[in-house]
Design an enzyme around this catalytic site. Sequence first.
Site: not given
Ligand code: CP
Ligand code: NVA
Length: 309
Positions: A107, A134, A137, A225, A264, A292
Amino acid sequence: MNPGAVKHFLDLDQLPAGELRALMELSKDLKSRRREVALEKPFAGKVLAMVFDQPSTRTRISFDVAMRQLGGDTIMLTGAEMQLGRGETIADTARVLSRYVDAIMIRILDHAALAELAEHATVPVINGLTRDSHPCQVMADVLTFEEHRGPITGRTVAWTGDANNVLVSWVHAAQRFDFALNVATPPELSPRPALVNWVRETGAKVSFGHAAEAAVEGADCVVTDTWVSMGDAEAERRHNLLKPYQVNGALMRRAAKDALFMHCLPAHRGEEVTDEVMDGPQSVVFDEAENRLHAQKGILAWCLEGAVA
Ligand code: CP
Ligand code: NVA
């Protein structure tokens, strides 16, 4: 994909539709046979390195549990703890990690860094979220939709809110899984031209507009989101621009009667979604979170080809 090529899971537009469908069915199969598969320990001896340059609850825990349930191990790393934080290059990090582990999940906000890692790794690299996308997700989200409503092909999904990383993966999924996607974003936070061009070139059934009400009209699923993603600046400006895109009871009533609500997570209750919708009968947000785990077992098995019979 070239025979023998490393099977990276970087973005949904990087894989052919047939391969993504097969991966989806693999995830469903691993979920339905989860107890037997756990006993078989198909990932025994396999180690996944998880590199987090940003916080995570779901991604971190679901990948960790997926590996453990199937007999494998994980190593949790943060960029700051590694020599990466002191200037070792992404390419050298990729080469070194490839000598130890069987796959790398990362990440990192900078999508180019993900691509560079994959270019130099000789083991599969999985995108655990970048500023641009993502994909893990949205595999879980499509799985969730199909569990509740059957095949997503030919159905209509509505997105209301920011044109962020999760939306990009929904756009890719719409083309690959062949469903319609109606997108409503503030004009100031519209999708990047490259994404709009990709939709035009591929003939994806994706419409881009600015009215949340029009986007959700008759939709089978409404998705939103956070208004402020990791790495975003100008939180107050974003809040002001995104207020009209909140998913509340009135907006949900414009969708199909049996429409699902997806997010998500993490959600910011009272901002992009009200409690009424989050906790209401149409919400499947915690099924998405659970899935997930199952979607990623499929992704891991696909990357570690041959690990699951
Ligand atoms: N939805 C998601 O990716 O959550 P986290 O940021 O908690 O991993
Ligand atoms: N769009 C959000 C998703 C988190 C899982 C972010 O990037 O923070």
